[in-house]
Scaffold this motif. Structure first.
Motif, PDB file in Angstrom:
ATOM      1  N   TYR A   1       0.812  -1.216   0.000  1.00 20.12           N
ATOM      2  CA  TYR A   1       0.000   0.000   0.000  1.00 20.12           C
ATOM      3  C   TYR A   1       0.854   1.278   0.000  1.00 20.12           C
ATOM      4  O   TYR A   1       0.669   2.159  -0.833  1.00 20.12           O
ATOM      5  N   ASP A   2       1.781   1.382   0.927  1.00 19.88           N
ATOM      6  CA  ASP A   2       2.604   2.591   1.027  1.00 19.88           C
ATOM      7  C   ASP A   2       3.484   2.790  -0.212  1.00 19.88           C
ATOM      8  O   ASP A   2       3.711   3.916  -0.637  1.00 19.88           O
ATOM      9  N   ILE A   3       3.951   1.712  -0.778  1.00 20.05           N
ATOM     10  CA  ILE A   3       4.811   1.803  -1.966  1.00 20.05           C
ATOM     11  C   ILE A   3       4.065   2.495  -3.105  1.00 20.05           C
ATOM     12  O   ILE A   3       4.616   3.377  -3.765  1.00 20.05           O
TER      13      ILE A   3
ATOM     14  N   LYS B   1       3.075   6.430  -2.053  1.00 21.13           N
ATOM     15  CA  LYS B   1       4.071   7.324  -1.457  1.00 21.13           C
ATOM     16  C   LYS B   1       4.183   8.679  -2.163  1.00 21.13           C
ATOM     17  O   LYS B   1       4.617   9.647  -1.561  1.00 21.13           O
ATOM     18  N   ASN B   2       3.790   8.768  -3.421  1.00 16.32           N
ATOM     19  CA  ASN B   2       3.876  10.035  -4.139  1.00 16.32           C
ATOM     20  C   ASN B   2       2.615  10.882  -4.022  1.00 16.32           C
ATOM     21  O   ASN B   2       2.549  11.969  -4.571  1.00 16.32           O
ATOM     22  N   LYS B   3       1.630  10.391  -3.316  1.00 13.48           N
ATOM     23  CA  LYS B   3       0.391  11.150  -3.091  1.00 13.48           C
ATOM     24  C   LYS B   3       0.697  12.288  -2.122  1.00 13.48           C
ATOM     25  O   LYS B   3       1.400  12.104  -1.145  1.00 13.48           O
ATOM     26  N   ASP B   4       0.162  13.465  -2.386  1.00 13.30           N
ATOM     27  CA  ASP B   4       0.450  14.633  -1.554  1.00 13.30           C
ATOM     28  C   ASP B   4      -0.562  14.724  -0.405  1.00 13.30           C
ATOM     29  O   ASP B   4      -1.486  15.540  -0.425  1.00 13.30           O
TER      30      ASP B   4
ATOM     31  N   VAL C   1     -11.283  14.554  15.062  1.00  9.61           N
ATOM     32  CA  VAL C   1     -11.613  13.951  13.775  1.00  9.61           C
ATOM     33  C   VAL C   1     -11.699  12.439  13.931  1.00  9.61           C
ATOM     34  O   VAL C   1     -10.833  11.823  14.560  1.00  9.61           O
ATOM     35  N   LEU C   2     -12.731  11.857  13.329  1.00 13.60           N
ATOM     36  CA  LEU C   2     -12.810  10.410  13.167  1.00 13.60           C
ATOM     37  C   LEU C   2     -12.504  10.147  11.702  1.00 13.60           C
ATOM     38  O   LEU C   2     -13.225  10.593  10.812  1.00 13.60           O
ATOM     39  N   GLU C   3     -11.418   9.443  11.445  1.00 18.25           N
ATOM     40  CA  GLU C   3     -11.002   9.119  10.086  1.00 18.25           C
ATOM     41  C   GLU C   3     -11.427   7.677   9.785  1.00 18.25           C
ATOM     42  O   GLU C   3     -10.868   6.731  10.333  1.00 18.25           O
ATOM     43  N   ILE C   4     -12.421   7.540   8.918  1.00 17.65           N
ATOM     44  CA  ILE C   4     -12.945   6.229   8.552  1.00 17.65           C
ATOM     45  C   ILE C   4     -11.947   5.555   7.607  1.00 17.65           C
ATOM     46  O   ILE C   4     -11.532   6.133   6.614  1.00 17.65           O
ATOM     47  N   CYS C   5     -11.570   4.329   7.918  1.00 19.95           N
ATOM     48  CA  CYS C   5     -10.628   3.538   7.118  1.00 19.95           C
ATOM     49  C   CYS C   5      -9.302   4.273   6.955  1.00 19.95           C
ATOM     50  O   CYS C   5      -8.913   4.696   5.866  1.00 19.95           O
ATOM     51  N   SER C   6      -8.579   4.397   8.041  1.00 22.55           N
ATOM     52  CA  SER C   6      -7.330   5.163   8.076  1.00 22.55           C
ATOM     53  C   SER C   6      -6.147   4.429   7.468  1.00 22.55           C
ATOM     54  O   SER C   6      -5.053   4.993   7.370  1.00 22.55           O
ATOM     55  N   GLY C   7      -6.332   3.194   7.051  1.00 19.39           N
ATOM     56  CA  GLY C   7      -5.285   2.475   6.334  1.00 19.39           C
ATOM     57  C   GLY C   7      -3.990   2.381   7.111  1.00 19.39           C
ATOM     58  O   GLY C   7      -3.971   2.031   8.291  1.00 19.39           O
ATOM     59  N   THR C   8      -2.887   2.709   6.449  1.00 16.49           N
ATOM     60  CA  THR C   8      -1.569   2.618   7.082  1.00 16.49           C
ATOM     61  C   THR C   8      -1.167   3.914   7.782  1.00 16.49           C
ATOM     62  O   THR C   8      -0.050   4.030   8.251  1.00 16.49           O
ATOM     63  N   GLY C   9      -2.066   4.875   7.833  1.00 18.29           N
ATOM     64  CA  GLY C   9      -1.813   6.085   8.614  1.00 18.29           C
ATOM     65  C   GLY C   9      -1.124   7.219   7.884  1.00 18.29           C
ATOM     66  O   GLY C   9      -0.749   8.212   8.500  1.00 18.29           O
ATOM     67  N   LEU C  10      -0.950   7.115   6.576  1.00 17.48           N
ATOM     68  CA  LEU C  10      -0.283   8.179   5.833  1.00 17.48           C
ATOM     69  C   LEU C  10      -1.031   9.513   5.969  1.00 17.48           C
ATOM     70  O   LEU C  10      -0.427  10.555   6.249  1.00 17.48           O
ATOM     71  N   MET C  11      -2.348   9.506   5.789  1.00 17.76           N
ATOM     72  CA  MET C  11      -3.140  10.734   5.938  1.00 17.76           C
ATOM     73  C   MET C  11      -3.300  11.115   7.399  1.00 17.76           C
ATOM     74  O   MET C  11      -3.275  12.286   7.750  1.00 17.76           O
ATOM     75  N   THR C  12      -3.422  10.136   8.258  1.00 16.57           N
ATOM     76  CA  THR C  12      -3.597  10.386   9.685  1.00 16.57           C
ATOM     77  C   THR C  12      -2.477  11.260  10.231  1.00 16.57           C
ATOM     78  O   THR C  12      -2.722  12.227  10.961  1.00 16.57           O
TER      79      THR C  12
ATOM     80  N   PHE D   1      -8.789  -1.557 -15.970  1.00 13.94           N
ATOM     81  CA  PHE D   1      -7.444  -2.054 -16.226  1.00 13.94           C
ATOM     82  C   PHE D   1      -6.465  -0.923 -15.966  1.00 13.94           C
ATOM     83  O   PHE D   1      -6.654   0.196 -16.426  1.00 13.94           O
ATOM     84  N   MET D   2      -5.433  -1.216 -15.195  1.00 11.74           N
ATOM     85  CA  MET D   2      -4.412  -0.218 -14.925  1.00 11.74           C
ATOM     86  C   MET D   2      -3.116  -0.934 -14.575  1.00 11.74           C
ATOM     87  O   MET D   2      -3.128  -1.956 -13.879  1.00 11.74           O
ATOM     88  N   TYR D   3      -2.019  -0.376 -15.048  1.00 15.03           N
ATOM     89  CA  TYR D   3      -0.683  -0.881 -14.726  1.00 15.03           C
ATOM     90  C   TYR D   3       0.089   0.258 -14.089  1.00 15.03           C
ATOM     91  O   TYR D   3       0.043   1.391 -14.560  1.00 15.03           O
ATOM     92  N   LYS D   4       0.802  -0.043 -13.003  1.00 17.57           N
ATOM     93  CA  LYS D   4       1.619   0.968 -12.332  1.00 17.57           C
ATOM     94  C   LYS D   4       2.916   0.316 -11.890  1.00 17.57           C
ATOM     95  O   LYS D   4       2.926  -0.820 -11.424  1.00 17.57           O
ATOM     96  N   SER D   5       4.000   1.074 -12.006  1.00 17.39           N
ATOM     97  CA  SER D   5       5.318   0.595 -11.619  1.00 17.39           C
ATOM     98  C   SER D   5       5.976   1.638 -10.731  1.00 17.39           C
ATOM     99  O   SER D   5       5.965   2.826 -11.048  1.00 17.39           O
ATOM    100  N   VAL D   6       6.519   1.198  -9.597  1.00 14.17           N
ATOM    101  CA  VAL D   6       7.271   2.064  -8.694  1.00 14.17           C
ATOM    102  C   VAL D   6       8.566   1.321  -8.377  1.00 14.17           C
ATOM    103  O   VAL D   6       8.576   0.397  -7.566  1.00 14.17           O
ATOM    104  N   GLY D   7       9.642   1.731  -9.042  1.00 14.60           N
ATOM    105  CA  GLY D   7      10.911   1.024  -8.867  1.00 14.60           C
ATOM    106  C   GLY D   7      10.764  -0.425  -9.281  1.00 14.60           C
ATOM    107  O   GLY D   7      10.265  -0.734 -10.355  1.00 14.60           O
ATOM    108  N   LYS D   8      11.164  -1.334  -8.396  1.00 20.48           N
ATOM    109  CA  LYS D   8      11.072  -2.773  -8.709  1.00 20.48           C
ATOM    110  C   LYS D   8       9.668  -3.335  -8.503  1.00 20.48           C
ATOM    111  O   LYS D   8       9.396  -4.476  -8.836  1.00 20.48           O
TER     112      LYS D   8
END
Length: 182
Positions: A10-12, A15-18, A36-47, A140-147
């Protein structure tokens, strides 16, 4: 919501999201909000970014794996997170939050959109949510971040998008999501 296999990627791929800029926009929209109650805070990047702009954040995350990733990346101490879903969440002894957030496509994972929004209004004085319209969901989407690589494959049927994600670069992972197109 299941992110059993993909939480480690997820973070990989985000990581380029602002997140900082997004947190500032939310702060400007709700200048008087503190809690604030953050619904579905995931890995905490926005938190983390919400906290930096002065919010006291409680995260609500149904995926143990996402919370595990947040801990692995040192964000768990920042979070004040609770395990659970919006439907299960109860204020108990707490007053309403100043703001309830459901960002990105979070509400697309919940079949009862109206019920979710109503629940958010019972939990917060203000509610802010984003929802992905049908035209945003790419089948359909393809994305590459490094390896690391990700392919998303999907199809739509009866107002739902069924998406399979394939990840590789640090092992091979397949995960599945069902989005409700409200």
């Amino acid at each position: 919501m299941s992110f059993i296999n993909e939480a480690r990627y997820y973070d990989i791929f985000h990581k380029n999201k602002d997140y900082q800029a997004e947190a500032l926009v939310i702060r400007k929209k709700f200048p008087k909000a503190k809690t604030v109650l953050e619904i579905c805070s995931g890995t905490g990047l926005m938190t983390v970014e919400l906290k930096k702009v002065g919010f006291v954040v409680t995260g609500l995350e149904p995926s143990h794996e996402m919370i595990h990733e947040a801990g692995q990346n040192g964000r768990i101490a920042e979070k004040g997170v609770r395990i659970g879903t919006l439907e299960e969440f109860d204020l108990m002894k707490h007053e309403k939050f100043d703001l309830v957030l459901a960002l990105y496509d979070v509400l697309n994972y919940i079949p009862d959109f109206e019920g979710a929004v109503n629940k958010m209004h019972t939990l917060g004085k203000n509610v802010y949510y984003e929802i992905w319209p049908k035209q945003v969901v790419k089948l359909f989407m393809y994305k590459s971040v490094g390896k690391y690589k990700r392919i998303r494959l999907g199809f739509e049927f009866r107002k739902k998008a069924y998406l399979w994600y394939l990840y590789w670069g640090d092992g091979f992972v397949v995960d599945f999501h069902k989005l409700y197109m409200h």
